[in-house]
Write an enzyme that holds these catalytic residues in place. Structure first.
Site, mmCIF file in Angstrom:
data_model
loop_
_atom_site.group_PDB
_atom_site.id
_atom_site.type_symbol
_atom_site.label_atom_id
_atom_site.label_comp_id
_atom_site.label_asym_id
_atom_site.label_seq_id
_atom_site.Cartn_x
_atom_site.Cartn_y
_atom_site.Cartn_z
ATOM 1 N N GLY A 113 0.817 -1.209 0.000
ATOM 2 C CA GLY A 113 0.000 0.000 0.000
ATOM 3 C C GLY A 113 0.846 1.252 0.000
ATOM 4 N N ASP A 116 -7.344 1.506 4.143
ATOM 5 C CA ASP A 116 -8.061 0.998 5.308
ATOM 6 C C ASP A 116 -9.567 0.934 5.087
ATOM 7 O OD1 ASP A 116 -5.669 0.878 6.641
ATOM 8 O OD2 ASP A 116 -5.953 2.737 7.754
ATOM 9 N N HIS A 147 -5.282 -5.825 6.609
ATOM 10 C CA HIS A 147 -6.261 -5.106 5.802
ATOM 11 C C HIS A 147 -7.430 -5.996 5.345
ATOM 12 C CE1 HIS A 147 -2.968 -2.150 5.755
ATOM 13 N NE2 HIS A 147 -3.972 -1.300 5.742
#
Length: 526
Positions: A99, A209, A268
């Site tokens: 990410g 998120d 996640h």
């Protein structure tokens, strides 16, 4: 007769599933029958704040792909990118190795010389963001020589105070807004989109998120904000998002701006072990730029293992290279190598099929925690979704994952439905304990908990040193960041991930209630 290769692989995968089913019971979804049976009775040994949730299906996919041994991003990666883009309702998704890398590529691709001059990010240009959160939302802005401009956070939602957007704007300097949907709670997309449209700014949604969170707004408002791509797609789709119902457009976060990012790190919403994605929401050309920076900066767009998809591999003349120089070795940018592996994508494809269930579990787990702690408002301030007025305890007969919120503008304004990454609560100023004492107690009781990542990033050593080295490296809208400081000093979050069982959630609630009661009892004795 010797077994064929096909039969050998079939047997390997059968044994793989058998092994995984016995070995990884603790990683199965929280409502899985085998998982519940393996837990037994009594208090759980540990309650992680997050973790991998998988079954033998993911392990089989990883082993099968590894046996094929293509390894580098290939057919599984291409399929995952297409499936993720379809799920979100975006033009393209581009896999990367994390990410954080996704955030880096998203900002970096806006620096390309192939963009019009007034849209291109250059050193010294400003990008608006917010103070409290994860550092790699902000780091790419600085790494590209740009100047982050920090808004304060609203402690109730965790997101930026959008009423200060105009104060953050500098004509001729401000080029983009990059913000995260904090803990899965969408930031005020209506306000941010209106601001970006007014000044022709890029919007990058850090959706790491928030995979599966939705944001809703009246169709008339969506049209005014230029969300024609979502309105059109909603009219074409029979299920999923975006959708239109009762004059309201609802779409996933990560599909509203120009670019968005995902993380597939184990905590996640779905995991590939490591991994992430850059989502190209509506401008197809951004895929070419992002892909170039991901893949060494090359100009060629052929995937690994394929040549000459442009049918003129030796027909290009770029830069000061000789005519006909091999296009596979022409570099238009100073790039990176940030690709994940194909076996990771194979895992991700199975996880993606579980995503609807994962999202529902996160919402349900948040609601269970909120109900279980509802009468402790004397000690805690609880988070609210953006645009929500207040939370009300539903009737006992209503579903466990049902939340009842009032909305600030009623049906005439925006609302949202978070796919919660965590359950944040803040210790009130008058409480007889501090957030540090609460965190230490939870840790002692083996309950995973976290601060809101870096808290007020401006207090972090890296930013304190940066301010000393170069006072003009970033700027703030306000002299003090009271909201971000409030989050830093008082906030903690628990997990909502789909691996939590009912036993674990009950244990968390009971532990927090016992902790609070110990102070109540001490006051009574005193």
């Amino acid at each position: 007769m010797p077994m064929t290769l096909e039969k050998i692989k079939e047997e390997i995968l059968r044994l793989t599933r058998e092994y995984s089913r016995e070995m990884h019971k603790a990683n199965r979804p929280g409502d899985d029958a085998d998982r519940i049976a393996s837990e037994g009775t009594g208090d759980p040994a540990v309650v992680p704040y997050a973790g991998r949730v998988f079954t033998e299906d993911e392990v089989e996919a990883a082993v099968s792909s590894t046996l094929d041994f293509w390894l580098t991003l290939g057919s599984e990666g291409a399929a995952f990118e297409k499936e993720l883009a379809t799920f979100l309702g975006v033009k393209h998704s581009l896999l990367v190795n994390s990410g954080s890398s996704a955030n880096l590529i998203a900002i970096t691709c806006l620096t390309t010389h192939k963009l019009p001059d007034h849209k291109r990010l250059r050193p010294g240009d400003e990008v608006i963001t917010c103070a409290a959160g994860f550092p790699t939302t902000v780091a790419p802005i600085l790494q590209n020589g740009c100047v982050p401009v920090f808004l304060d956070n609203d402690p109730v939602t965790g997101n930026a105070r959008v009423e200060d957007l105009e104060k953050a704007y500098t004509p001729g300097k401000t080029k983009a807004v990059m913000m995260a949907h904090t803990l899965g709670n969408p930031f005020d997309l209506a306000a941010v989109l209106a601001f970006c449209k007014k000044y022709d700014l890029w919007l990058v949604e850090d959706n790491c998120d928030a995979l599966g969170s939705t944001y809703s707004l009246p169709v008339e408002m969506a049209q005014a904000l230029g969300l024609d791509h979502l309105i059109k797609l909603a009219g074409e789709r029979q299920e999923g998002f975006p959708r239109m119902q009762g004059g309201v457009l609802t779409a996933y976060t990560g599909s509203f701006g120009d670019l968005s990012t995902q993380s597939f790190y184990p905590p996640h919403h779905l995991t590939m072990g490591e991994g992430g994605a850059v989502n190209i929401i509506r401008r197809a050309s951004l895929k070419t730029y992002a892909e170039s920076f991901r893949d060494w900066g090359r100009d060629c767009w052929c995937p690994s293992g394929k040549d000459n998809t442009c049918a003129k591999r030796f027909g290009w003349q770029l830069g000061e290279l000789p005519a006909g120089y091999d296009h596979k070795y022409i570099y238009s940018h100073l790039g990176y190598n940030l690709k994940p592996l194909d076996p990771q994508a194979a895992i991700g494809r199975v996880q993606l099929r579980r995503l609807d269930g994962f999202i529902a579990a996160r919402k349900r787990n948040w609601e269970i925690l909120r109900r279980g702690l509802a009468d402790l408002e004397e000690f805690f301030d609880f988070s609210l979704p953006t645009h929500a007025g207040k939370w009300a305890a539903p009737d006992a007969a209503e579903a466990a994952d049902f939340s009842r919120f009032s909305w600030q503008a009623g049906n005439a304004g925006p609302s949202c439905d978070p796919s919660w990454f965590g359950f944040m609560l803040r210790v009130r100023p008058g409480a007889p304990f501090t957030v540090r004492e609460l965190a230490a107690h939870l840790d002692e009781k083996r309950i995973g908990n976290r601060m809101l990542f870096g808290g007020n990033l401006l207090r972090q050593p890296a930013f304190v040193q940066l301010r000393k080295d170069n006072p003009a490296a970033f700027r703030t809208v306000a002299e003090t960041m009271e909201g971000a400081d409030d989050i830093m000093h008082t906030a903690i979050f628990l997990g909502t991930y789909p691996g939590l069982s009912g036993t674990q959630l009950d244990y968390e609630i009971r532990t927090i209630r016992d902790f609070v009661d110990s102070f109540r009892n001490a006051e009574t004795v005193g």
